[in-house]
Design a protein around this motif. Structure first.
Motif, PDB file in Angstrom:
ATOM      1  N   PRO A  16       0.824  -1.214   0.000  1.00 53.81           N
ATOM      2  CA  PRO A  16       0.000   0.000   0.000  1.00 53.81           C
ATOM      3  C   PRO A  16       0.859   1.265   0.000  1.00 53.81           C
ATOM      4  O   PRO A  16       1.896   1.294   0.666  1.00 53.81           O
ATOM      5  CB  PRO A  16      -0.805  -0.108   1.301  1.00 53.81           C
ATOM      6  CG  PRO A  16      -0.749  -1.550   1.677  1.00 53.81           C
ATOM      7  CD  PRO A  16       0.561  -2.065   1.162  1.00 53.81           C
ATOM      8  N   PRO A  17       0.426   2.294  -0.749  1.00 54.38           N
ATOM      9  CA  PRO A  17       1.224   3.522  -0.897  1.00 54.38           C
ATOM     10  C   PRO A  17       1.629   4.137   0.435  1.00 54.38           C
ATOM     11  O   PRO A  17       2.760   4.614   0.577  1.00 54.38           O
ATOM     12  CB  PRO A  17       0.291   4.468  -1.656  1.00 54.38           C
ATOM     13  CG  PRO A  17      -0.731   3.615  -2.278  1.00 54.38           C
ATOM     14  CD  PRO A  17      -0.829   2.347  -1.496  1.00 54.38           C
ATOM     15  N   GLU A  18       0.720   4.108   1.441  1.00 56.16           N
ATOM     16  CA  GLU A  18       1.075   4.772   2.707  1.00 56.16           C
ATOM     17  C   GLU A  18       2.185   3.994   3.420  1.00 56.16           C
ATOM     18  O   GLU A  18       3.048   4.584   4.066  1.00 56.16           O
ATOM     19  CB  GLU A  18      -0.163   4.981   3.596  1.00 56.16           C
ATOM     20  CG  GLU A  18      -0.806   3.747   4.198  1.00 56.16           C
ATOM     21  CD  GLU A  18      -1.770   3.034   3.233  1.00 56.16           C
ATOM     22  OE1 GLU A  18      -1.782   3.390   2.023  1.00 56.16           O
ATOM     23  OE2 GLU A  18      -2.488   2.116   3.675  1.00 56.16           O
ATOM     24  N   ARG A  19       2.190   2.677   3.255  1.00 57.93           N
ATOM     25  CA  ARG A  19       3.279   1.889   3.857  1.00 57.93           C
ATOM     26  C   ARG A  19       4.591   2.158   3.119  1.00 57.93           C
ATOM     27  O   ARG A  19       5.647   2.309   3.731  1.00 57.93           O
ATOM     28  CB  ARG A  19       2.945   0.403   3.828  1.00 57.93           C
ATOM     29  CG  ARG A  19       1.769   0.046   4.720  1.00 57.93           C
ATOM     30  CD  ARG A  19       1.639  -1.450   4.950  1.00 57.93           C
ATOM     31  NE  ARG A  19       0.453  -1.738   5.742  1.00 57.93           N
ATOM     32  CZ  ARG A  19       0.401  -1.700   7.058  1.00 57.93           C
ATOM     33  NH1 ARG A  19       1.475  -1.409   7.747  1.00 57.93           N
ATOM     34  NH2 ARG A  19      -0.728  -1.976   7.689  1.00 57.93           N
ATOM     35  N   ARG A  20       4.492   2.217   1.795  1.00 50.96           N
ATOM     36  CA  ARG A  20       5.671   2.513   0.986  1.00 50.96           C
ATOM     37  C   ARG A  20       6.299   3.852   1.406  1.00 50.96           C
ATOM     38  O   ARG A  20       7.497   3.955   1.606  1.00 50.96           O
ATOM     39  CB  ARG A  20       5.255   2.562  -0.489  1.00 50.96           C
ATOM     40  CG  ARG A  20       6.392   2.788  -1.459  1.00 50.96           C
ATOM     41  CD  ARG A  20       5.838   2.879  -2.859  1.00 50.96           C
ATOM     42  NE  ARG A  20       5.044   1.676  -3.157  1.00 50.96           N
ATOM     43  CZ  ARG A  20       5.384   0.767  -4.043  1.00 50.96           C
ATOM     44  NH1 ARG A  20       6.466   0.932  -4.756  1.00 50.96           N
ATOM     45  NH2 ARG A  20       4.637  -0.288  -4.240  1.00 50.96           N
ATOM     46  N   GLN A  21       5.437   4.847   1.564  1.00 48.49           N
ATOM     47  CA  GLN A  21       5.911   6.173   1.919  1.00 48.49           C
ATOM     48  C   GLN A  21       6.573   6.168   3.294  1.00 48.49           C
ATOM     49  O   GLN A  21       7.618   6.750   3.513  1.00 48.49           O
ATOM     50  CB  GLN A  21       4.730   7.172   1.894  1.00 48.49           C
ATOM     51  CG  GLN A  21       5.154   8.627   1.948  1.00 48.49           C
ATOM     52  CD  GLN A  21       6.174   8.970   0.842  1.00 48.49           C
ATOM     53  OE1 GLN A  21       5.950   8.659  -0.327  1.00 48.49           O
ATOM     54  NE2 GLN A  21       7.290   9.573   1.220  1.00 48.49           N
ATOM     55  N   ARG A  22       5.943   5.428   4.234  1.00 51.05           N
ATOM     56  CA  ARG A  22       6.484   5.387   5.592  1.00 51.05           C
ATOM     57  C   ARG A  22       7.866   4.736   5.594  1.00 51.05           C
ATOM     58  O   ARG A  22       8.783   5.177   6.283  1.00 51.05           O
ATOM     59  CB  ARG A  22       5.512   4.616   6.497  1.00 51.05           C
ATOM     60  CG  ARG A  22       5.644   4.970   7.948  1.00 51.05           C
ATOM     61  CD  ARG A  22       4.385   4.699   8.736  1.00 51.05           C
ATOM     62  NE  ARG A  22       3.825   3.393   8.458  1.00 51.05           N
ATOM     63  CZ  ARG A  22       2.517   3.164   8.390  1.00 51.05           C
ATOM     64  NH1 ARG A  22       1.654   4.132   8.574  1.00 51.05           N
ATOM     65  NH2 ARG A  22       2.070   1.942   8.149  1.00 51.05           N
ATOM     66  N   ILE A  23       7.996   3.659   4.826  1.00 54.11           N
ATOM     67  CA  ILE A  23       9.290   2.971   4.737  1.00 54.11           C
ATOM     68  C   ILE A  23      10.341   3.929   4.187  1.00 54.11           C
ATOM     69  O   ILE A  23      11.443   4.056   4.732  1.00 54.11           O
ATOM     70  CB  ILE A  23       9.193   1.716   3.840  1.00 54.11           C
ATOM     71  CG1 ILE A  23       8.329   0.643   4.509  1.00 54.11           C
ATOM     72  CG2 ILE A  23      10.573   1.150   3.549  1.00 54.11           C
ATOM     73  CD1 ILE A  23       8.051  -0.572   3.642  1.00 54.11           C
ATOM     74  N   LEU A  24       9.958   4.628   3.126  1.00 51.05           N
ATOM     75  CA  LEU A  24      10.885   5.562   2.492  1.00 51.05           C
ATOM     76  C   LEU A  24      11.319   6.664   3.460  1.00 51.05           C
ATOM     77  O   LEU A  24      12.501   7.007   3.547  1.00 51.05           O
ATOM     78  CB  LEU A  24      10.203   6.167   1.263  1.00 51.05           C
ATOM     79  CG  LEU A  24      11.104   6.656   0.152  1.00 51.05           C
ATOM     80  CD1 LEU A  24      12.079   5.576  -0.287  1.00 51.05           C
ATOM     81  CD2 LEU A  24      10.256   7.114  -1.032  1.00 51.05           C
ATOM     82  N   ASP A  25      10.342   7.196   4.207  1.00 50.49           N
ATOM     83  CA  ASP A  25      10.671   8.249   5.181  1.00 50.49           C
ATOM     84  C   ASP A  25      11.650   7.724   6.223  1.00 50.49           C
ATOM     85  O   ASP A  25      12.615   8.402   6.580  1.00 50.49           O
ATOM     86  CB  ASP A  25       9.397   8.743   5.875  1.00 50.49           C
ATOM     87  CG  ASP A  25       8.487   9.503   4.909  1.00 50.49           C
ATOM     88  OD1 ASP A  25       8.969   9.882   3.818  1.00 50.49           O
ATOM     89  OD2 ASP A  25       7.298   9.692   5.231  1.00 50.49           O
ATOM     90  N   THR A  26      11.383   6.513   6.719  1.00 55.07           N
ATOM     91  CA  THR A  26      12.282   5.930   7.730  1.00 55.07           C
ATOM     92  C   THR A  26      13.673   5.717   7.157  1.00 55.07           C
ATOM     93  O   THR A  26      14.675   5.991   7.813  1.00 55.07           O
ATOM     94  CB  THR A  26      11.716   4.581   8.236  1.00 55.07           C
ATOM     95  OG1 THR A  26      10.360   4.776   8.593  1.00 55.07           O
ATOM     96  CG2 THR A  26      12.490   4.079   9.430  1.00 55.07           C
TER      97      THR A  26
END
Lengths: 90, 189
Positions: free
Chosen positions: A67-77
């Motif tokens: 899911p895009p929101e998980r992808r984004q969170r991973i990227l931010d981390t």
């Protein structure tokens, strides 16, 4: 005489440990007379065959999108945790 | 920036990694964490990537280690209980009892599944296997994965899941019987 339940357990354990001589003899005798347990052995082989060949060809598992929101969170981390090291290297 | 690299990995392999983690960990948050830790470890080890394996294979290799770490952590924290609190132990035992009559014989005649190559498209077989894996208790699915899919050594499995060999054998027997029955009911044979 082994029951089918005991025989199925022995077949299964045979994949995970070396069976003793007595166990092997009584299992072989049971398989000799029992159609169902022979089919059980073939079904197990079938099952192991498909999962293993699937793994080898990278088919497992059937893809579910990240899911895009998980992808984004991973990227931010990643940026946060791997980022400072980038500066040190520069 | 190395994180650009990670962003590309995430675009190309993110879903594959996430699906793999989800199948094993059964929890979207834990799966996300595992993917994140995998990419972090990969970034740190980038110089050591030999380049003779595909990136995806390399990342999956790292992910497997992360999943096993998570298994270990869970086994340490809660050796017997299952995350969703259901009494799987009893349920599993009952299911197996139902396979055999009182005299220890199979209740029903087992069917002939034939040759895996000819039964169905591998994709159909796969979705069956996945559905059936999901019907197992998390611990049984984990054991089945480690032994029959990853081919991990039994002693390693015992250590990782904090189980005795006898418990491992009992659970694997149940897992294989449950998978067998599920596949048969789903239309194999």
């Amino acid at each position: 005489m082994l029951t089918c339940k005991q025989a199925s357990r022995m077949v299964s354990e045979g994949y995970d440990r070396k069976l003793g001589v007595r166990e092997r003899v009584s299992l072989r005798w049971h398989l000799w007379i029992c159609d169902n347990c022979r089919r059980f052995v073939r079904q197990l082989e079938f099952m192991r065959g498909i999962v293993r060949s699937g793994m080898r060809h990278g088919q497992l598992p059937i893809e579910k999108p990240l899911p895009p929101e998980r992808r984004q969170r991973i990227l931010d981390t990643l940026r946060k945790r791997a980022g400072p090291q980038d500066h040190e290297h520069q | 920036m190395p994180t650009d690299e990670a962003q590309r990995w995430l675009e190309e392999h993110g879903s594959a990694l996430y699906s793999f983690a989800l199948l094993h960990l059964r929890d979207p948050d834990r799966a996300e964490d595992a993917v994140q830790e995998t990419l972090l470890a990969a970034l740190q080890a980038l110089q050591r990537f030999a380049g003779n394996a595909s990136i995806r294979t390399w990342l999956l290799g790292i992910l497997k280690h992360k999943i096993v770490d998570e298994f270990r952590r869970q086994a340490r924290e809660a050796p017997v209980s299952e995350p969703d609190g259901r009494n799987w132990e009893t349920l599993e035992a009952t299911r197996i009892e139902a396979e055999f009559a009182e005299n220890g014989r199979w209740h029903h005649a087992l069917t002939d599944w034939g040759d895996p190559e000819q039964v169905a498209s591998s994709h159909e077989l796969w979705s069956l296997v996945e559905q059936c894996l999901e019907s197992l208790s998390p611990r049984m699915a984990r054991l089945f994965m480690l032994r029959d899919v990853w081919e991990a050594d039994t002693t390693v499995v015992c250590e990782e899941l904090a189980m005795t060999p006898t418990n491992v054998w009992t659970s694997l027997h149940r897992a294989r019987l449950a998978m067998r029955r599920c596949l048969e009911r789903s239309g194999l044979g």
